[in-house]
Design a protein around this motif. Structure first.
Motif, PDB file in Angstrom:
ATOM      1  N   PHE A  46     -16.694  22.566  75.807  1.00 12.52           N
ATOM      2  CA  PHE A  46     -16.354  22.667  74.387  1.00 12.52           C
ATOM      3  C   PHE A  46     -17.099  23.839  73.770  1.00 12.52           C
ATOM      4  O   PHE A  46     -18.325  23.915  73.828  1.00 12.52           O
ATOM      5  CB  PHE A  46     -16.718  21.364  73.664  1.00 12.52           C
ATOM      6  N   ASP A  47     -16.330  24.743  73.172  1.00 11.56           N
ATOM      7  CA  ASP A  47     -16.922  25.920  72.537  1.00 11.56           C
ATOM      8  C   ASP A  47     -16.126  26.243  71.281  1.00 11.56           C
ATOM      9  O   ASP A  47     -15.115  26.935  71.322  1.00 11.56           O
ATOM     10  CB  ASP A  47     -16.917  27.110  73.500  1.00 11.56           C
ATOM     11  N   TYR A  48     -16.590  25.740  70.135  1.00 18.32           N
ATOM     12  CA  TYR A  48     -15.855  25.917  68.890  1.00 18.32           C
ATOM     13  C   TYR A  48     -16.016  27.309  68.295  1.00 18.32           C
ATOM     14  O   TYR A  48     -15.326  27.639  67.328  1.00 18.32           O
ATOM     15  CB  TYR A  48     -16.287  24.854  67.868  1.00 18.32           C
ATOM     16  N   SER A  49     -16.915  28.117  68.848  1.00 14.22           N
ATOM     17  CA  SER A  49     -17.047  29.488  68.341  1.00 14.22           C
ATOM     18  C   SER A  49     -15.760  30.273  68.562  1.00 14.22           C
ATOM     19  O   SER A  49     -15.467  31.225  67.829  1.00 14.22           O
ATOM     20  CB  SER A  49     -18.220  30.200  69.012  1.00 14.22           C
ATOM     21  N   ASN A  59     -22.593  27.836  61.226  1.00 15.63           N
ATOM     22  CA  ASN A  59     -22.881  29.195  61.697  1.00 15.63           C
ATOM     23  C   ASN A  59     -21.662  30.069  61.940  1.00 15.63           C
ATOM     24  O   ASN A  59     -21.777  31.296  61.917  1.00 15.63           O
ATOM     25  CB  ASN A  59     -23.683  29.129  63.006  1.00 15.63           C
ATOM     26  N   TYR A  60     -20.525  29.472  62.179  1.00 17.81           N
ATOM     27  CA  TYR A  60     -19.385  30.268  62.629  1.00 17.81           C
ATOM     28  C   TYR A  60     -18.459  30.709  61.497  1.00 17.81           C
ATOM     29  O   TYR A  60     -17.490  31.423  61.727  1.00 17.81           O
ATOM     30  CB  TYR A  60     -18.571  29.496  63.674  1.00 17.81           C
ATOM     31  N   ASP A  61     -18.723  30.254  60.275  1.00 16.02           N
ATOM     32  CA  ASP A  61     -17.916  30.652  59.127  1.00 16.02           C
ATOM     33  C   ASP A  61     -16.438  30.313  59.343  1.00 16.02           C
ATOM     34  O   ASP A  61     -15.558  31.139  59.143  1.00 16.02           O
ATOM     35  CB  ASP A  61     -18.082  32.150  58.843  1.00 16.02           C
ATOM     36  N   ILE A  62     -16.185  29.071  59.738  1.00 16.75           N
ATOM     37  CA  ILE A  62     -14.822  28.592  59.971  1.00 16.75           C
ATOM     38  C   ILE A  62     -14.502  27.534  58.928  1.00 16.75           C
ATOM     39  O   ILE A  62     -15.338  26.682  58.623  1.00 16.75           O
ATOM     40  CB  ILE A  62     -14.674  27.989  61.381  1.00 16.75           C
ATOM     41  N   ASP A  63     -13.306  27.575  58.367  1.00 11.35           N
ATOM     42  CA  ASP A  63     -12.921  26.594  57.360  1.00 11.35           C
ATOM     43  C   ASP A  63     -12.960  25.191  57.961  1.00 11.35           C
ATOM     44  O   ASP A  63     -12.396  24.950  59.033  1.00 11.35           O
ATOM     45  CB  ASP A  63     -11.511  26.899  56.847  1.00 11.35           C
ATOM     46  N   PRO A  64     -13.620  24.245  57.282  1.00 12.95           N
ATOM     47  CA  PRO A  64     -13.661  22.866  57.796  1.00 12.95           C
ATOM     48  C   PRO A  64     -12.285  22.264  58.040  1.00 12.95           C
ATOM     49  O   PRO A  64     -12.138  21.399  58.908  1.00 12.95           O
ATOM     50  CB  PRO A  64     -14.405  22.109  56.685  1.00 12.95           C
ATOM     51  N   LEU A  65     -11.277  22.709  57.287  1.00 12.29           N
ATOM     52  CA  LEU A  65      -9.930  22.167  57.458  1.00 12.29           C
ATOM     53  C   LEU A  65      -9.313  22.550  58.801  1.00 12.29           C
ATOM     54  O   LEU A  65      -8.298  21.972  59.212  1.00 12.29           O
ATOM     55  CB  LEU A  65      -9.024  22.616  56.314  1.00 12.29           C
ATOM     56  N   ILE A  66      -9.896  23.515  59.485  1.00 10.81           N
ATOM     57  CA  ILE A  66      -9.498  23.833  60.853  1.00 10.81           C
ATOM     58  C   ILE A  66     -10.356  23.057  61.843  1.00 10.81           C
ATOM     59  O   ILE A  66      -9.865  22.495  62.820  1.00 10.81           O
ATOM     60  CB  ILE A  66      -9.625  25.349  61.125  1.00 10.81           C
ATOM     61  N   VAL A  67     -11.652  23.008  61.579  1.00 15.99           N
ATOM     62  CA  VAL A  67     -12.577  22.389  62.524  1.00 15.99           C
ATOM     63  C   VAL A  67     -12.382  20.870  62.588  1.00 15.99           C
ATOM     64  O   VAL A  67     -12.448  20.281  63.670  1.00 15.99           O
ATOM     65  CB  VAL A  67     -14.043  22.709  62.149  1.00 15.99           C
ATOM     66  N   ILE A  68     -12.135  20.242  61.453  1.00 13.96           N
ATOM     67  CA  ILE A  68     -12.018  18.778  61.422  1.00 13.96           C
ATOM     68  C   ILE A  68     -10.875  18.273  62.318  1.00 13.96           C
ATOM     69  O   ILE A  68     -11.089  17.383  63.152  1.00 13.96           O
ATOM     70  CB  ILE A  68     -11.868  18.269  59.976  1.00 13.96           C
ATOM     71  N   ALA A  83     -19.804  14.582  76.573  1.00 10.31           N
ATOM     72  CA  ALA A  83     -18.682  15.183  75.844  1.00 10.31           C
ATOM     73  C   ALA A  83     -18.798  14.927  74.347  1.00 10.31           C
ATOM     74  O   ALA A  83     -18.593  15.829  73.526  1.00 10.31           O
ATOM     75  CB  ALA A  83     -17.354  14.656  76.378  1.00 10.31           C
ATOM     76  N   ILE A  84     -19.132  13.693  73.953  1.00 15.56           N
ATOM     77  CA  ILE A  84     -19.286  13.375  72.533  1.00 15.56           C
ATOM     78  C   ILE A  84     -20.467  14.148  71.952  1.00 15.56           C
ATOM     79  O   ILE A  84     -20.391  14.686  70.836  1.00 15.56           O
ATOM     80  CB  ILE A  84     -19.459  11.863  72.326  1.00 15.56           C
ATOM     81  N   ARG A  85     -21.549  14.226  72.695  1.00 17.09           N
ATOM     82  CA  ARG A  85     -22.696  15.014  72.223  1.00 17.09           C
ATOM     83  C   ARG A  85     -22.286  16.465  72.009  1.00 17.09           C
ATOM     84  O   ARG A  85     -22.646  17.092  70.999  1.00 17.09           O
ATOM     85  CB  ARG A  85     -23.825  14.939  73.250  1.00 17.09           C
ATOM     86  N   ASP A  86     -21.507  17.001  72.939  1.00 16.71           N
ATOM     87  CA  ASP A  86     -21.112  18.413  72.858  1.00 16.71           C
ATOM     88  C   ASP A  86     -20.205  18.689  71.663  1.00 16.71           C
ATOM     89  O   ASP A  86     -20.383  19.694  70.967  1.00 16.71           O
ATOM     90  CB  ASP A  86     -20.410  18.839  74.153  1.00 16.71           C
ATOM     91  N   ILE A  87     -19.214  17.812  71.410  1.00 13.92           N
ATOM     92  CA  ILE A  87     -18.321  18.112  70.282  1.00 13.92           C
ATOM     93  C   ILE A  87     -19.060  17.947  68.951  1.00 13.92           C
ATOM     94  O   ILE A  87     -18.766  18.647  67.983  1.00 13.92           O
ATOM     95  CB  ILE A  87     -17.025  17.273  70.311  1.00 13.92           C
ATOM     96  N   CYS A  88     -20.038  17.040  68.899  1.00 13.32           N
ATOM     97  CA  CYS A  88     -20.844  16.903  67.677  1.00 13.32           C
ATOM     98  C   CYS A  88     -21.674  18.163  67.455  1.00 13.32           C
ATOM     99  O   CYS A  88     -21.746  18.682  66.332  1.00 13.32           O
ATOM    100  CB  CYS A  88     -21.755  15.685  67.769  1.00 13.32           C
ATOM    101  N   ASP A  89     -22.290  18.665  68.515  1.00 16.17           N
ATOM    102  CA  ASP A  89     -23.081  19.896  68.402  1.00 16.17           C
ATOM    103  C   ASP A  89     -22.202  21.071  68.004  1.00 16.17           C
ATOM    104  O   ASP A  89     -22.579  21.880  67.138  1.00 16.17           O
ATOM    105  CB  ASP A  89     -23.779  20.201  69.730  1.00 16.17           C
ATOM    106  N   GLU A  90     -21.048  21.177  68.643  1.00 25.53           N
ATOM    107  CA  GLU A  90     -20.143  22.296  68.343  1.00 25.53           C
ATOM    108  C   GLU A  90     -19.605  22.205  66.923  1.00 25.53           C
ATOM    109  O   GLU A  90     -19.440  23.226  66.249  1.00 25.53           O
ATOM    110  CB  GLU A  90     -19.000  22.325  69.353  1.00 25.53           C
ATOM    111  N   TYR A  91     -19.335  20.985  66.468  1.00 25.24           N
ATOM    112  CA  TYR A  91     -18.860  20.826  65.089  1.00 25.24           C
ATOM    113  C   TYR A  91     -19.913  21.306  64.104  1.00 25.24           C
ATOM    114  O   TYR A  91     -19.605  22.070  63.177  1.00 25.24           O
ATOM    115  CB  TYR A  91     -18.516  19.356  64.811  1.00 25.24           C
ATOM    116  N   ASP A  92     -21.140  20.888  64.288  1.00 24.10           N
ATOM    117  CA  ASP A  92     -22.217  21.299  63.380  1.00 24.10           C
ATOM    118  C   ASP A  92     -22.386  22.815  63.377  1.00 24.10           C
ATOM    119  O   ASP A  92     -22.558  23.435  62.325  1.00 24.10           O
ATOM    120  CB  ASP A  92     -23.530  20.632  63.785  1.00 24.10           C
ATOM    121  N   LYS A  93     -22.337  23.409  64.559  1.00 25.62           N
ATOM    122  CA  LYS A  93     -22.496  24.870  64.636  1.00 25.62           C
ATOM    123  C   LYS A  93     -21.318  25.583  63.992  1.00 25.62           C
ATOM    124  O   LYS A  93     -21.491  26.606  63.320  1.00 25.62           O
ATOM    125  CB  LYS A  93     -22.669  25.300  66.093  1.00 25.62           C
ATOM    126  N   ALA A  94     -20.124  25.048  64.205  1.00 27.64           N
ATOM    127  CA  ALA A  94     -18.936  25.684  63.631  1.00 27.64           C
ATOM    128  C   ALA A  94     -18.991  25.668  62.111  1.00 27.64           C
ATOM    129  O   ALA A  94     -18.651  26.651  61.446  1.00 27.64           O
ATOM    130  CB  ALA A  94     -17.670  24.989  64.124  1.00 27.64           C
TER     131      ALA A  94
END
Length: 348
Positions: free
Chosen positions: A4-7, A177-186, A163-174
């Motif tokens: 999982f890499d939300y960047s 830090n990543y300047d991504i609209d929450p309406l995409i990340v959610i 996997a759950i730990r990873d998506i939680c971490d990636e969500y927080d970073k996204a």
């Protein structure tokens, strides 16, 4: 195991439909802040109705149900659960209340998700509440004829905690830090959660509770006043189709979440539009009959007494029944069907 890499989301190009959804939801969010500041008293009944509808609809999707009378008693703490379904309904209500009242203090972490899942099963004599799955499972869809079909095979139990730990971490970073609209990340987070399918039971209900939590934490509080779960229940087939389409090749990391993003954004936008319609109805100083007539004028085709009660939360059931009877006698509307199938039609 899937990585999982939300960047990578930041570099993706989204089509015009998604961009339009985001723009419209942002506008609705701004207007909602004005309503919340100017008309707090009128919104209280909307909150209570939304809680009841959310609890009923999210459980109904999974085939968990009780009578309307029992549901109202359970929601208002006027009775205790009599069977398994009612225990699950009460658990959902409790988790929803926790999110409504404490969302600012619930970080997106594995241990908090586990705690919410444990609360979901707090009335049940089961051992898996608050624990990740220990046996393989699958994502099934319930069709209109009641049959179930497998639409996706999730991660294995041994892969789930990481996997759950990873998506939680990636969500927080996204978000941070990543300047991504929450309406995409959610929607992407919720879709990954469903594909992981981390629990032996309760995955669908947990995904809808987490959707509410994530939206609240990003300032989109429409679900407090309009039930998102109810809208998902009404469009259940579209929900399953979007989930199925977005899950193709998920294991290979080549899937496209666009259908699920569009579905969820469309649901959120529909809720915001309902919110504005309902708050305008309850905020005007009108007689009961005027409020019912205004509500009827927003409807196309058949509508029911329940539809009017949703739009007129300040009016009691008996009053709505009397007004509808009067409008039928006056020739303003037609009554069709009888008993539980009773509906109404506006006359031209």
């Amino acid at each position: 195991m899937r990585i999982f890499d939300y960047s990578k989301i930041k570099d993706r190009q989204w089509d015009k439909e998604i961009i339009n959804y985001i723009g419209l939801i942002h506008e609705c969010k701004g207007r909602q802040q004005l309503y919340l500041a100017q008309k707090p008293d009128e919104l209280y009944r909307l909150v209570e109705i939304a809680k009841r509808q959310s609890t009923e609809a999210s459980n109904e999707i999974e085939g968990i149900r009780t009578t309307q009378a029992r549901l109202k008693q359970l929601i208002s703490d006027k009775t205790t659960p009599k069977n398994r379904d009612e225990k699950e309904i009460l658990g959902y209500r409790n988790v929803l209340n926790i999110i409504h009242e404490n969302y600012e203090y619930i970080p997106i972490r594995s241990n908090y998700i586990l705690q919410l899942h444990k609360e979901l099963y707090s009335f049940m004599d089961v051992s898996y509440g608050g624990k990740f799955k220990n046996t393989p499972n699958e994502i099934d869809a319930t069709l209109e004829d009641g049959s179930r079909v497998c639409i996706f095979k999730p991660l294995e139990p041994f892969e789930t905690p990481d996997a759950i730990r990873d998506i939680c971490d990636e969500y927080d970073k996204a978000i941070s830090n990543y300047d991504i609209d929450p309406l995409i990340v959610i929607p992407i987070f919720i879709h990954d959660f469903l594909c992981i399918h981390p629990f032996n039971d309760g995955n669908g209900r947990m995904s809808r509770l987490l959707t509410t939590l994530l939206l609240y934490r990003s300032g989109y509080v429409v679900g407090k006043y309009i039930s998102l779960e109810k809208k998902i229940q009404i469009t259940k087939n579209e929900y399953y189709n979007a989930l199925s389409s977005s899950s193709k090749n998920w294991m290979e990391e080549t899937n496209d979440e666009t259908p699920f993003i569009k579905y969820l954004l469309g649901t959120i936008l529909a809720a915001y539009r309902d919110f504005e319609e309902r708050v305008n109805l309850v905020s005007k100083k009108l007689t009961s009959k005027e409020m019912v007539v205004n509500a009827i004028n927003t409807k196309f085709g058949k509508f029911t007494k329940s539809d009017i009660l949703e739009l007129c939360p300040e009016i009691g059931r008996a009053t709505v029944e009397n007004v509808l009877k009067e409008l039928v006698e006056d020739g303003v509307i037609d009554r069709v069907g009888s008993g539980r199938s009773t509906a109404y039609l506006r006359k031209n």
